[in-house]
Design a protein around this motif. Structure first.
Motif, PDB file in Angstrom:
ATOM      1  N   ALA A  13      -2.698   9.449 -21.227  1.00 42.41           N
ATOM      2  CA  ALA A  13      -3.428   8.472 -20.861  1.00 42.41           C
ATOM      3  C   ALA A  13      -2.789   6.945 -20.872  1.00 42.41           C
ATOM      4  O   ALA A  13      -2.793   6.258 -19.902  1.00 42.41           O
ATOM      5  CB  ALA A  13      -4.965   8.470 -20.839  1.00 42.41           C
ATOM      6  N   VAL A  14      -2.575   6.874 -22.301  1.00 44.09           N
ATOM      7  CA  VAL A  14      -1.716   5.503 -22.354  1.00 44.09           C
ATOM      8  C   VAL A  14      -0.549   5.108 -21.695  1.00 44.09           C
ATOM      9  O   VAL A  14      -0.314   3.995 -21.170  1.00 44.09           O
ATOM     10  CB  VAL A  14      -1.387   5.409 -23.834  1.00 44.09           C
ATOM     11  CG1 VAL A  14      -0.650   4.033 -24.352  1.00 44.09           C
ATOM     12  CG2 VAL A  14      -2.779   5.407 -24.757  1.00 44.09           C
ATOM     13  N   ASP A  15       0.218   6.114 -21.505  1.00 41.82           N
ATOM     14  CA  ASP A  15       1.595   5.988 -20.605  1.00 41.82           C
ATOM     15  C   ASP A  15       1.297   5.805 -19.314  1.00 41.82           C
ATOM     16  O   ASP A  15       1.916   4.960 -18.557  1.00 41.82           O
ATOM     17  CB  ASP A  15       2.384   7.197 -20.987  1.00 41.82           C
ATOM     18  CG  ASP A  15       3.852   7.288 -20.243  1.00 41.82           C
ATOM     19  OD1 ASP A  15       4.471   6.394 -20.357  1.00 41.82           O
ATOM     20  OD2 ASP A  15       3.854   8.168 -19.130  1.00 41.82           O
ATOM     21  N   LEU A  16       0.231   6.388 -18.776  1.00 41.58           N
ATOM     22  CA  LEU A  16      -0.282   6.325 -17.527  1.00 41.58           C
ATOM     23  C   LEU A  16      -0.571   4.776 -16.932  1.00 41.58           C
ATOM     24  O   LEU A  16      -0.431   4.106 -15.969  1.00 41.58           O
ATOM     25  CB  LEU A  16      -1.219   7.363 -16.906  1.00 41.58           C
ATOM     26  CG  LEU A  16      -0.755   9.033 -17.064  1.00 41.58           C
ATOM     27  CD1 LEU A  16      -2.018   9.667 -16.793  1.00 41.58           C
ATOM     28  CD2 LEU A  16       0.156   8.952 -15.971  1.00 41.58           C
ATOM     29  N   HIS A  19       0.733  -1.202  -0.051  1.00 46.32           N
ATOM     30  CA  HIS A  19      -0.080  -0.207  -0.092  1.00 46.32           C
ATOM     31  C   HIS A  19       0.781   1.383   0.160  1.00 46.32           C
ATOM     32  O   HIS A  19       0.643   2.167  -0.679  1.00 46.32           O
ATOM     33  CB  HIS A  19      -0.976   0.119   1.126  1.00 46.32           C
ATOM     34  CG  HIS A  19      -2.101  -1.079   1.224  1.00 46.32           C
ATOM     35  ND1 HIS A  19      -3.118  -1.045  -0.048  1.00 46.32           N
ATOM     36  CD2 HIS A  19      -2.245  -2.227   1.839  1.00 46.32           C
ATOM     37  CE1 HIS A  19      -3.747  -2.063   0.255  1.00 46.32           C
ATOM     38  NE2 HIS A  19      -3.155  -2.739   1.262  1.00 46.32           N
ATOM     39  N   GLY A  20       1.889   1.578   0.729  1.00 49.12           N
ATOM     40  CA  GLY A  20       3.051   2.227   0.723  1.00 49.12           C
ATOM     41  C   GLY A  20       3.375   2.536  -0.709  1.00 49.12           C
ATOM     42  O   GLY A  20       3.392   3.654  -1.010  1.00 49.12           O
ATOM     43  N   GLY A  21       4.111   1.414  -1.313  1.00 47.66           N
ATOM     44  CA  GLY A  21       4.538   1.494  -2.672  1.00 47.66           C
ATOM     45  C   GLY A  21       3.476   1.826  -3.659  1.00 47.66           C
ATOM     46  O   GLY A  21       3.748   2.858  -4.576  1.00 47.66           O
ATOM     47  N   LEU A  22       2.335   1.750  -3.607  1.00 56.38           N
ATOM     48  CA  LEU A  22       1.244   2.170  -4.532  1.00 56.38           C
ATOM     49  C   LEU A  22       1.146   3.585  -4.325  1.00 56.38           C
ATOM     50  O   LEU A  22       0.717   4.252  -5.215  1.00 56.38           O
ATOM     51  CB  LEU A  22      -0.056   1.201  -4.276  1.00 56.38           C
ATOM     52  CG  LEU A  22       0.163  -0.289  -4.732  1.00 56.38           C
ATOM     53  CD1 LEU A  22      -1.150  -0.828  -4.620  1.00 56.38           C
ATOM     54  CD2 LEU A  22       0.464  -0.132  -6.375  1.00 56.38           C
ATOM     55  N   ALA A  23       0.969   3.871  -2.927  1.00 56.20           N
ATOM     56  CA  ALA A  23       0.768   5.494  -2.672  1.00 56.20           C
ATOM     57  C   ALA A  23       1.997   6.291  -3.351  1.00 56.20           C
ATOM     58  O   ALA A  23       1.605   7.292  -3.914  1.00 56.20           O
ATOM     59  CB  ALA A  23       0.790   5.559  -1.166  1.00 56.20           C
ATOM     60  N   ALA A  24       3.095   5.626  -3.228  1.00 55.58           N
ATOM     61  CA  ALA A  24       4.301   6.352  -3.953  1.00 55.58           C
ATOM     62  C   ALA A  24       3.940   6.612  -5.445  1.00 55.58           C
ATOM     63  O   ALA A  24       4.287   7.437  -6.202  1.00 55.58           O
ATOM     64  CB  ALA A  24       5.356   6.038  -3.647  1.00 55.58           C
ATOM     65  N   ALA A  25       3.514   5.292  -5.912  1.00 54.45           N
ATOM     66  CA  ALA A  25       3.244   5.226  -7.316  1.00 54.45           C
ATOM     67  C   ALA A  25       2.141   6.114  -8.128  1.00 54.45           C
ATOM     68  O   ALA A  25       2.185   6.753  -8.979  1.00 54.45           O
ATOM     69  CB  ALA A  25       3.142   3.820  -7.893  1.00 54.45           C
ATOM     70  N   LEU A  26       1.207   6.293  -7.169  1.00 53.84           N
ATOM     71  CA  LEU A  26       0.017   7.230  -7.461  1.00 53.84           C
ATOM     72  C   LEU A  26       0.622   8.534  -7.429  1.00 53.84           C
ATOM     73  O   LEU A  26       0.356   9.338  -8.298  1.00 53.84           O
ATOM     74  CB  LEU A  26      -1.086   7.324  -6.403  1.00 53.84           C
ATOM     75  CG  LEU A  26      -2.113   7.902  -6.423  1.00 53.84           C
ATOM     76  CD1 LEU A  26      -2.973   7.730  -7.952  1.00 53.84           C
ATOM     77  CD2 LEU A  26      -3.305   7.936  -5.257  1.00 53.84           C
ATOM     78  N   GLY A  27       1.557   9.000  -6.445  1.00 52.52           N
ATOM     79  CA  GLY A  27       2.216  10.455  -6.501  1.00 52.52           C
ATOM     80  C   GLY A  27       2.983  10.437  -7.848  1.00 52.52           C
ATOM     81  O   GLY A  27       2.712  11.693  -8.311  1.00 52.52           O
ATOM     82  N   ILE A  28       3.700   9.509  -8.409  1.00 50.32           N
ATOM     83  CA  ILE A  28       4.455   9.662  -9.470  1.00 50.32           C
ATOM     84  C   ILE A  28       3.492   9.941 -10.682  1.00 50.32           C
ATOM     85  O   ILE A  28       3.750  10.540 -11.632  1.00 50.32           O
ATOM     86  CB  ILE A  28       5.272   8.231  -9.713  1.00 50.32           C
ATOM     87  CG1 ILE A  28       6.394   8.329  -8.487  1.00 50.32           C
ATOM     88  CG2 ILE A  28       5.674   8.278 -11.203  1.00 50.32           C
ATOM     89  CD1 ILE A  28       7.120   7.012  -8.450  1.00 50.32           C
ATOM     90  N   LEU A  29       2.262   9.000 -10.628  1.00 52.28           N
ATOM     91  CA  LEU A  29       1.283   9.047 -11.664  1.00 52.28           C
ATOM     92  C   LEU A  29       0.858  10.517 -12.028  1.00 52.28           C
ATOM     93  O   LEU A  29       0.435  10.973 -13.056  1.00 52.28           O
ATOM     94  CB  LEU A  29       0.147   8.097 -11.673  1.00 52.28           C
ATOM     95  CG  LEU A  29       0.750   6.698 -12.053  1.00 52.28           C
ATOM     96  CD1 LEU A  29      -0.545   5.531 -11.628  1.00 52.28           C
ATOM     97  CD2 LEU A  29       1.336   6.281 -13.249  1.00 52.28           C
ATOM     98  N   ILE A  30       0.381  11.025 -10.672  1.00 51.58           N
ATOM     99  CA  ILE A  30      -0.130  12.194 -10.717  1.00 51.58           C
ATOM    100  C   ILE A  30       0.871  13.377 -11.295  1.00 51.58           C
ATOM    101  O   ILE A  30       0.803  14.472 -12.021  1.00 51.58           O
ATOM    102  CB  ILE A  30      -0.225  12.699  -9.093  1.00 51.58           C
ATOM    103  CG1 ILE A  30      -1.545  11.989  -8.807  1.00 51.58           C
ATOM    104  CG2 ILE A  30      -0.540  14.383  -9.182  1.00 51.58           C
ATOM    105  CD1 ILE A  30      -2.881  12.429  -9.414  1.00 51.58           C
ATOM    106  N   GLY A  31       2.178  13.144 -10.876  1.00 48.05           N
ATOM    107  CA  GLY A  31       3.447  14.069 -11.550  1.00 48.05           C
ATOM    108  C   GLY A  31       3.459  13.715 -13.030  1.00 48.05           C
ATOM    109  O   GLY A  31       3.634  14.751 -13.921  1.00 48.05           O
ATOM    110  N   CYS A  32       3.166  12.630 -13.557  1.00 50.30           N
ATOM    111  CA  CYS A  32       3.218  12.175 -15.038  1.00 50.30           C
ATOM    112  C   CYS A  32       1.939  12.982 -15.766  1.00 50.30           C
ATOM    113  O   CYS A  32       2.174  13.446 -16.783  1.00 50.30           O
ATOM    114  CB  CYS A  32       3.175  10.747 -15.394  1.00 50.30           C
ATOM    115  SG  CYS A  32       4.877   9.949 -14.894  1.00 50.30           S
ATOM    116  N   THR A  33       0.914  13.147 -14.918  1.00 50.78           N
ATOM    117  CA  THR A  33      -0.342  13.596 -15.552  1.00 50.78           C
ATOM    118  C   THR A  33      -0.048  15.020 -15.658  1.00 50.78           C
ATOM    119  O   THR A  33      -0.423  15.718 -16.686  1.00 50.78           O
ATOM    120  CB  THR A  33      -1.567  13.609 -14.395  1.00 50.78           C
ATOM    121  OG1 THR A  33      -1.641  12.109 -14.429  1.00 50.78           O
ATOM    122  CG2 THR A  33      -2.648  14.060 -14.924  1.00 50.78           C
TER     123      THR A  33
END
Length: 197
Positions: A144-147, A20-34
């Motif tokens: 969106a495809v990259d995300l 869950h912690g790793g996925l939270a970090a990944a979600l932050g990265i995806l927000i940055g990519c967005t």
């Protein structure tokens, strides 16, 4: 998917805080990519290549942030000297949500403060926009495809790293992991400072 600060952050967070912690970090990265994808769609990322001052400012801020993450990891390596009793470990896992928010913030920071991510979006995505297609919506579609691809990759990566982290509960291993990732963050910061694109 190339190894970089984002990947290192997801692996370290997954091993120390669980999936869950790793996925939270990944979600932050995806927000940055967005954010980078939207900036590309409206043409803001062109500023990074047109202005050396803008690129250098973001580069230095990103390096400083990576140094901060490295220092945090090294400090954390000194705190895990004594093994925690099992009941205390259970108590700590009950208080992970603040850690998840910190992981999310770190993911956003490592991505948005990395000018290479912006240059990647600006240089790659426009090449695939068909002639005559609406640039804004097509750029967002490719973002969106990259995300989606990144989300799948980070989901697999966080699962593998958290499974490894659960198997290796020894404090000595945790200390070594924190030291290695701290030094690696310093290395990424040095690489970012040395980059003169």
């Amino acid at each position: 998917m190339a190894p970089g600060p984002d990947t290192l952050l997801v692996v370290r967070t997954s091993m120390t805080q669980g999936r869950h912690g790793g996925l939270a970090a990944a979600l932050g990265i995806l927000i940055g990519c967005t954010g980078w994808g939207i900036a590309t769609a409206v043409g803001l990322t062109a500023l990074l290549t047109a202005s050396h001052l803008a690129y250098d400012t973001l580069r230095v801020c990103g390096a400083a942030y990576l140094v901060r993450l490295g220092i945090t990891a090294l400090r954390h390596s000194g705190k895990s000297a004594e093994p925690e009793p099992t009941d205390r470990r259970r108590q700590r896992t009950a208080t992970i949500p603040p850690g998840r928010f910190a992981a999310f913030r770190a993911g956003v920071g490592t991505n948005l403060l990395n000018p290479k991510a912006g240059v990647f979006y600006m240089s790659l995505i426009p090449q695939f926009v068909p002639h005559g297609a609406p640039v804004f919506s097509t750029t967002l579609l490719f973002t969106a495809v990259d995300l989606a691809e990144l989300a799948a990759w980070y989901w697999l990566l966080s699962g593998a790293a958290s499974a490894l982290g659960e198997r290796i509960q020894r404090p000595a291993f945790r200390r070594r992991l924190d030291r290695i990732t701290g030094v690696a963050f310093f290395g990424f910061a040095a690489g970012l400072l040395a980059d003169r694109t």
